[in-house]
Design an enzyme around this catalytic site. Sequence first.
Site, PDB file in Angstrom:
ATOM      1  N   HIS A  59     -37.456  11.813  36.225  1.00 16.52           N
ATOM      2  CA  HIS A  59     -36.249  11.808  35.381  1.00 16.52           C
ATOM      3  C   HIS A  59     -34.968  11.931  36.215  1.00 16.52           C
ATOM      4  CE1 HIS A  59     -38.922  12.694  31.874  1.00 16.52           C
ATOM      5  NE2 HIS A  59     -39.532  13.493  32.742  1.00 16.52           N
ATOM      6  N   SER A 103     -14.920  -2.250  52.585  1.00 18.50           N
ATOM      7  CA  SER A 103     -13.645  -2.496  51.962  1.00 18.50           C
ATOM      8  C   SER A 103     -12.774  -3.126  53.034  1.00 18.50           C
ATOM      9  CB  SER A 103     -13.062  -1.166  51.515  1.00 18.50           C
ATOM     10  OG  SER A 103     -11.665  -1.232  51.488  1.00 18.50           O
ATOM     11  N   LYS A 137     -16.249   2.474  54.211  1.00 17.71           N
ATOM     12  CA  LYS A 137     -16.844   2.053  52.936  1.00 17.71           C
ATOM     13  C   LYS A 137     -18.069   1.222  53.245  1.00 17.71           C
ATOM     14  CE  LYS A 137     -15.869   2.069  48.367  1.00 17.71           C
ATOM     15  NZ  LYS A 137     -15.281   1.009  47.553  1.00 17.71           N
TER      16      LYS A 137
END
Lengths: 449, 449, 449, 449
Positions: free
Chosen positions: A143, A264, A270
Site C-alpha cells: 500500500h 531543466s 534537476k
Amino acid sequence: MSQHSGYTVSIHYDHRLFRHDIAGSTAHARMLAKTGIISQEDAAKIVDGLEKIGQEIEGGDFPWDPALEDLHMNIESRLHHLIGPAAGRLHTGRSRNDQIALDMRLYTKDVAEQTIQGLRRVQRSLASLAQRYSQVLMPGYTHLQRAQPVLFAHHMLAYFQMFQRDITRFDDCVKRADTLPLGSGALAGVPYPTDRDFLAKELGFSQISANSMDAVSDRDFVVDYLSAASLTMMHFSRLAEELVLWSSREFGFIRLEDAFTTGSSIMPQKRNPDFAELARGRTGRVYGHLMAMLTVLKGLPLTYNRDLQEDKEALFDTVDTLLPTLEVFQGMLAGLELDRERVESLAGESYMLATDLADYLVNKGVPFREAHGIVKDLCGFCESNGKGLDGLLLADYHRFSQEFGQDVFQITARSSAAARDNPGGTAPQQVSQELDKVRRILKEAGYGI
Amino acid sequence: MSQHSGYTVSIHYDHRLFRHDIAGSTAHARMLAKTGIISQEDAAKIVDGLEKIGQEIEGGDFPWDPALEDLHMNIESRLHHLIGPAAGRLHTGRSRNDQIALDMRLYTKDVAEQTIQGLRRVQRSLASLAQRYSQVLMPGYTHLQRAQPVLFAHHMLAYFQMFQRDITRFDDCVKRADTLPLGSGALAGVPYPTDRDFLAKELGFSQISANSMDAVSDRDFVVDYLSAASLTMMHFSRLAEELVLWSSREFGFIRLEDAFTTGSSIMPQKRNPDFAELARGRTGRVYGHLMAMLTVLKGLPLTYNRDLQEDKEALFDTVDTLLPTLEVFQGMLAGLELDRERVESLAGESYMLATDLADYLVNKGVPFREAHGIVKDLCGFCESNGKGLDGLLLADYHRFSQEFGQDVFQITARSSAAARDNPGGTAPQQVSQELDKVRRILKEAGYGI
Amino acid sequence: MSQHSGYTVSIHYDHRLFRHDIAGSTAHARMLAKTGIISQEDAAKIVDGLEKIGQEIEGGDFPWDPALEDLHMNIESRLHHLIGPAAGRLHTGRSRNDQIALDMRLYTKDVAEQTIQGLRRVQRSLASLAQRYSQVLMPGYTHLQRAQPVLFAHHMLAYFQMFQRDITRFDDCVKRADTLPLGSGALAGVPYPTDRDFLAKELGFSQISANSMDAVSDRDFVVDYLSAASLTMMHFSRLAEELVLWSSREFGFIRLEDAFTTGSSIMPQKRNPDFAELARGRTGRVYGHLMAMLTVLKGLPLTYNRDLQEDKEALFDTVDTLLPTLEVFQGMLAGLELDRERVESLAGESYMLATDLADYLVNKGVPFREAHGIVKDLCGFCESNGKGLDGLLLADYHRFSQEFGQDVFQITARSSAAARDNPGGTAPQQVSQELDKVRRILKEAGYGI
Amino acid sequence: MSQHSGYTVSIHYDHRLFRHDIAGSTAHARMLAKTGIISQEDAAKIVDGLEKIGQEIEGGDFPWDPALEDLHMNIESRLHHLIGPAAGRLHTGRSRNDQIALDMRLYTKDVAEQTIQGLRRVQRSLASLAQRYSQVLMPGYTHLQRAQPVLFAHHMLAYFQMFQRDITRFDDCVKRADTLPLGSGALAGVPYPTDRDFLAKELGFSQISANSMDAVSDRDFVVDYLSAASLTMMHFSRLAEELVLWSSREFGFIRLEDAFTTGSSIMPQKRNPDFAELARGRTGRVYGHLMAMLTVLKGLPLTYNRDLQEDKEALFDTVDTLLPTLEVFQGMLAGLELDRERVESLAGESYMLATDLADYLVNKGVPFREAHGIVKDLCGFCESNGKGLDGLLLADYHRFSQEFGQDVFQITARSSAAARDNPGGTAPQQVSQELDKVRRILKEAGYGI
C-alpha cells in the site's frame, strides 16, 4: 490511382516485411521447381531476381511505387521488369492471402525472438544490480506504506521473475506462429501438387497448417504477441513507477544516469526521470494496439476480409515501442545508483518490526492471535507516548507480556530479513541462492554475468 | 461498519473461493503440524473445523456476515467459534497476501481446466457436424463474396483449429498458475521453518514461487486467463456472426434448433438467433475485463496494493460468461441443420470457378499471369453477354484460347474442391483425413465421437 | 425453460429498471386513452395495476419469476393476473424494442443527474479543504520532482476544475439521453395515431426521436455515460494516486481519517489508504465497461440485435462503481488533515526557487535566455560546493552577475508564489478570487459552503 | 545525442503542430510587447522571424534537426539563427508545459471543425441517396431477420441521425478545447504582468484556464476527441457492415462504384467492398487510441509528467483515420446504386406483414394480445400448409377470426409502411417531411443539396 486510393495503400508500412516476403517467395519458387510445377530455369531466374530485389531494397535503390499499393505488387512488378515472363510463374499455387499470412508469421517469429533477447539483457542488468547491492536492506512496501525490511536485491529479483514469465510467453508466441500457412491458396487450398513440408523446412517452420480456411483467416499469433507485449509493458510500467518514486526527493533512493534523465534548462541538478515516465506512458499505447486488434477480429466471418490489413501497424508499432523500451531499461538499470545509506536507514524504521515482535512471541509459545494482540497494545502504547518501538525499555515490554526477554533487542531490520529464511524469502542466504540460480539461467541462455 | 465500509467489502463475490480457501488452510495446518510449528492436536482441530465449515457452506448453513467484509474473515471468525483458541494458530506463517494469491491460483487452475473441457465438447460438436455433412459443398467466402467451393466440413474444421489453439492457451494458463505462492507472507517471506514443498505437493502445485515480493504482487495468471478467454470469445464471435448470417433468409443455409432461437410472439416461423447474437455481444464483456485488469495493474508499485482486489470480479464474470457460452455452442452446433440443397446449389455458381479455369490453363502449360489474363477476358465476355461461365460453349472458350478442350466442362464445384488435394486443402480426401485426425485428438482427450 | 435458457435471462439485473418501466407504461396507457386507441376504463385499470405492481416491488412482495426471463414479461404477466384482459391492450402501439430503449433512457438521465449531484458534493469538499488551508504553501511537482511552490488550495482547486468539466459531460449526457424513443415500434414506427409529444411531456423528455430505426438501435447515450464516467474515474485515479503518495511516510503530507484507511491487525498506526487504492483500481473496471460497450456495437447492422442486451450490466456496474466512489471522496476529502508544517517546510526547499532567480534577473533587464544561463551556472556552483541556493552570500551571487542586489534575499517560497499573480496563477490573491468563484458556482448549484 | 535519445524524440510527429505553435508564439510575442514585458522592436523581430520560419516549413525549406528532439526546440533554435538574441526573449512568461498545451488545444479545435465538415458531407451524401430512392421499399431487419417493410430512405436517414449526434459531440469537443492554457507557466502561473485575455482574443479562445496546475496537466480534450471519434467510427462500422452485407450475392441489394471496390485479378465482376471492410477494421484502431490515452492518464499525479507526450500520436493517427474515412463514405454513398427491384420484391415477402394483420384486428376491436394469438395460429397454419400469408383466401382467414374482411387483401408492404404514419415512422409522408428537415439542417450548415 483514384482520389480515394490512399485509403487502401499499405506500402508505407508493409515494406518492412520485404525480407520475409522475399524469403517466402524464394522458398516457393524452389518448391515449384522441385515438384516440377515450374521449370528449374524459371525457378533459378526467379530466385536470382528476388535476391537482386533484396539487395536493391537493402541498398536503398529499390524503385518503390505507391501506385502499386503494397509490398507484394511492388516486388512482383519489379521482378517482371528484371526477369520477364518467368516472374508470372511465381504466383502459381499461391495467393495473396496465404502469402501475407506467411510474411506475418515469419516476421512475428523474428520479433518474438528479438524480444526475448532484449528481455534477457534487461534481466542481466537486474541481476548485476542485485549482485552489486546484494547486502543492502531497504523498506519493503505494501500500500506504499513501509511494511517489512527486504533486501534491495530481493526487490530487483522480483522483476527478474516477471520478465522470466514474459520470456515464456514470447516463447509460446514463437511456437504458435510456427505453422506454415503457405499452400492454403486464397482459402481452399491449391490445385497443384505442392510440397508443403519442403516449404516448411526451407522456411524453418515446425509444422504446416491443418486447414486452409483457418490459415488465411487466423491472426491469433498477432494477438498473442500483443498480449505478451501488454503484460511486459505492464511490468515495465510498475518498475518505471518505482523508479519515478525512488528518484523523487521524498524517497531519494536512487540516482539515474544523466543519459536517462532530462534536466531543466536552468537547474543542472534537476533530474527528471523522463525515460521511465515515457515507458510508463507507452504502456497505454501497447494496450491500445491489443484492444484494436481484438476489435478488428470481433465478428469477422471466414475467411479473408480486408479488415485484416489492420494487423500490421498494430504489430509494428508495438514492436517499435517494446524493443526500444527493453534497450532503455537495460541501460537505465545498469547505471542506476542506489543510495545505500538512505535506504538502509529507513529499513528498520519504527513500526516495521512489529510483526517480528509478534513472531518473537509466537516462537516463545504465545498463540498467533494473542501475540498479535500484545504487540498491538505495545504499538498503541508507543503511539500515545510518542516513541518508536526502538525507544522501549525491557520494563516497557514487560507491561505487555512477561515473555519478552533481553533478546528482544536483537530484533533489527537485519535480523528481521534474516529470519525470512525460506525459499522465496528475503533472508540473505535465500537471496544469494536465488541470485545463483538466476545467473545460471542467464548463462544457459547465453547472457552470463 | 462505518458509512463507507461497503466500498471495501468483497464477501458478495469472493465467497465463491471458499473451497480453495479451505483446501489451502487445511494444507497449511497440516504443514504447520508436520514441521512442528503447531501441535498435531491443534492441527487436527483446525482441519476438522475447516471441514465442518466447508460442509456448512455447501449445505447453505454458514452464517455469512458482511460486517466481516471478506471470505477469509468469515471463515476465520467461524473457526474461532467452532474450535476456540487453536484457530488463532492457523494464521502462523502466512498472511492475507499470500493466502489470497493462493486461492486465486487454485481457482484459476480449476476454471482453466473446466474451460478446456468445455472447448473439447464444442470441438466434438463441430467434428460431428463435419462428419454428418461430410460431402456437402458450399460457397467459400472472402470479403463476404463467394470465392471458391469448399466442403462444409472443411469450414467447420477451421473452427476446430481455432479452439485447438485456444486449448493450448488455457493449458499454458494452467501452467503459469501452477506455482505455489504460500510461504511468501505479507511480502518478505515468513520467519518460520515452513515446508513449502510439502504444501505444493498437498495442493497439487508443480513448483513454488521463487520470490516472495513477486508472489504477492503477481496477477499475470489472471491476465493470462482473460487474454485466452478474449481470443476464445473472439472465435465464437466469428462463428456467431456466421450463424447469424446463415440463419438469415438471404443466406438461408441453416436452421438452428428452437432451443437456440427466440421466436416472435406472433410469428412461429420467426427464428431469431438470439443465442448467437448474445455470444457475439458478450465478446465485448470479456475484452472489457481484460482491459480492466491491464489498467488495474498499470503503474502499481510493489508489493500488494488494494487495487489488486479488482482481480476477482473481472475473472469471475469472464468465467461466468465463457463457460455457459461453451455449453450453448456445444448444444447449438449439435442440433444445427444444414440446408444441403441450398448450399450445394450455390457452391459452383457462376464465376466461382474462374480460378479453376485459370489453373486448367496453367496445367496445359500457359504461364500463370497469362492464364489469368485469358480468364479475365473470358469473364468480361460473360459479363457483357449476360451469361455465366456455365453457359459457355467450347467455341466461346476458343475465342480466348485454343488450349481449352472438351475437358473444360469437367470443371465443376466438386472438381474444383477435389483439385485442392494438398494437406490443409478442401479436397474430400484431405478433409476426410483431417476428420480422422480430429477424431483421434478428441478420443485421446477422452471426448471420442 | 430449456437447459440453456439461463443464457438469455436478464431479470437478475434488469429488474432495477422497474420504476422507469412502470412510468413508461403508465404514460403509454394514458396516451392510448387520450388518443382513443384504448378506452378510458382500460387505461385506468392498467394505471392502477401498474401502481400496485410498483408498490409490490418496492415492498418486496412482487412474485419475480426467472422463467419469465426479463422485467417486461414479469410485469406484463403480473398485470394480466391483477387486471385481466385489459392488460393485453397495454402493448398496443409499442414493442419491446422501443420500450427497453425508453427504460434505458429514463434510467440514464436519472443516474447522470445523480452523478452530477455526487460530483458537486466532492467539489464542495475540495472547496472546503482549499478554504481550510487557504494560505498553506507546498511543493508543486512536475515529473514527481519538486518544481515550484504552490498553494495547497491551488492544488485542490485544480481537481475542482476537472470535476467541473466532468459535470458538463454528464450534463451533455442528460441532453443526449433526453429524446423519447417510444413510438418507434419494433423498428418502423407504429400503425396507430399515437401522440408522441404527449408521451414526451408526460415522461419529461424535451424531444422525440426523428427516426424509428435509429431509435431502437441507438445506444450512444450509454456510451456517452461510460465515456464521461471513464474520464471522471481517471480524475479520481489521479487524485487517489496523490492521496496514496501523500499518505506515505516518505511524503508524509496528509493523514486520512480512520474511516478511510485500513489498519494492520497489529499496528494501529498503520494507515493503509485502501479506499484511495480501490478507487484507483476501479478506474480499470469503468474503462473496461466502455471498451465492452464499444465492442458490442462495432459492426452491428440495423436495427435491434440481441447483442444490445449487453448494454445493461456495463452501465449498471459503472453506476455502482462511480456513485459510491463519489461518496467516498466526498467524505475522505472532508476529513483529510494536512501536515502544514511538513509541506510548508518543503515548499521553498533548495533549487525550487531557481526559476524565480532567473525571473528576478529578467526583471532587471537581462534577456530571458541569458538570465537562465546565469542561474544555471549559479546552481552548478551550489552543487559542486554542496550548498543550497539558500546558503549563498551576495558575494557568491556577484560572481555570476552584478545585477543581483540585496533584494535577492527576499525571494522565498512565499514571494515566489505571490509573484504568480495572474488569472489562474498560484498567487494567494488569485487563489482567493478563484475560491470565491468556486463558492459562487457551488452556491448557484445549491451546494453552498 | 546519447545512444538512447531516440526514445524521447518527437520531432517526427510533433512537426505537424508547426502552424499552431507559430501562431501561439506570435500572439505571445505581441502580448509581451503590448504589456511592456519586451520591447516593440524585439516583438517585431520575433514575429517576422516566426513568419519566415512558417514559410520555410510550408515551402519544405526548413532545416529540421532530430538532435533538437522536438518542434519547439527546432523553431527556437532557428529563430535564434534568424534574429539573434531577441529570440531569447520569446520564452519570457511561458514554459514548454503551457506552450504544448496551447498547441494541442489549437490543433484539436481545428481538427474537430474539419471533422464536423466531413460529417456534413457524409450527411449530404446520405440525404441525396435518400432523395434519389425516396419511394423504394426494402425489408427492415431485426436480428438480421426480415421484420417489417421500410423505406430505403428511412434506413439511410437513420444514419443521418447518428452523424447528427456525432456532430454535436465534436461541437462539444471544440467547446471543451476552447480554453487558453497559455499563462500557466510550468505549473504555477507566471511572474510577469501578462495579459491572458489579449492572448485568448488573438488566438480565438473564448475563455482562459482557471487553474494553472490543471491547465498543464489536462488532456481531457484529447480524450473527448477520441471518444467522439470512437462513436463515429462505430457508426461507420455499422454502415460498413451493412454495405458489406448488401454487396454480397445473397443480399444483392447494392452495387458500389468501382472506385470503392477491389476486383479480383481474374474476375472483373468481383467487387470486394474493401473500403467498407477497411473502415470497419479501422474502428478498432480508434478504439485502441482511446484506450491508450485513458491508460496513459490513469493514476498520473499532478502536474506535467512526460507520459503526456503520448497524447500526440494517439490523436494524430485518429485524425488520419477518421478524416479519410469521412471522405471515403461521402464518395462511396454518393455513387451507391440500389437494386430497386430486388429490395422491393423482398419488402413484403411472406410473414413480414404478420404484425400488420394483428394491427388490422386490433383496429377492428380485438384486444392486442388476442389479435396476436389469432395471427400466430394463422401463421402456424401457413407453415404447416407450406404457403405464405400472401397465398391465403378469405375462407382461410375466417377459420381463425370472423373479423377478417375483404380489406385484409389491401395489406401490402406499401400499406404496411404507409400505416406507420407517426413522427419518426417509415410512412412515406413522414420520411418526406424528415427529408425536408434534413435538407434544412444541411442548408443552414452550408451544405445544401
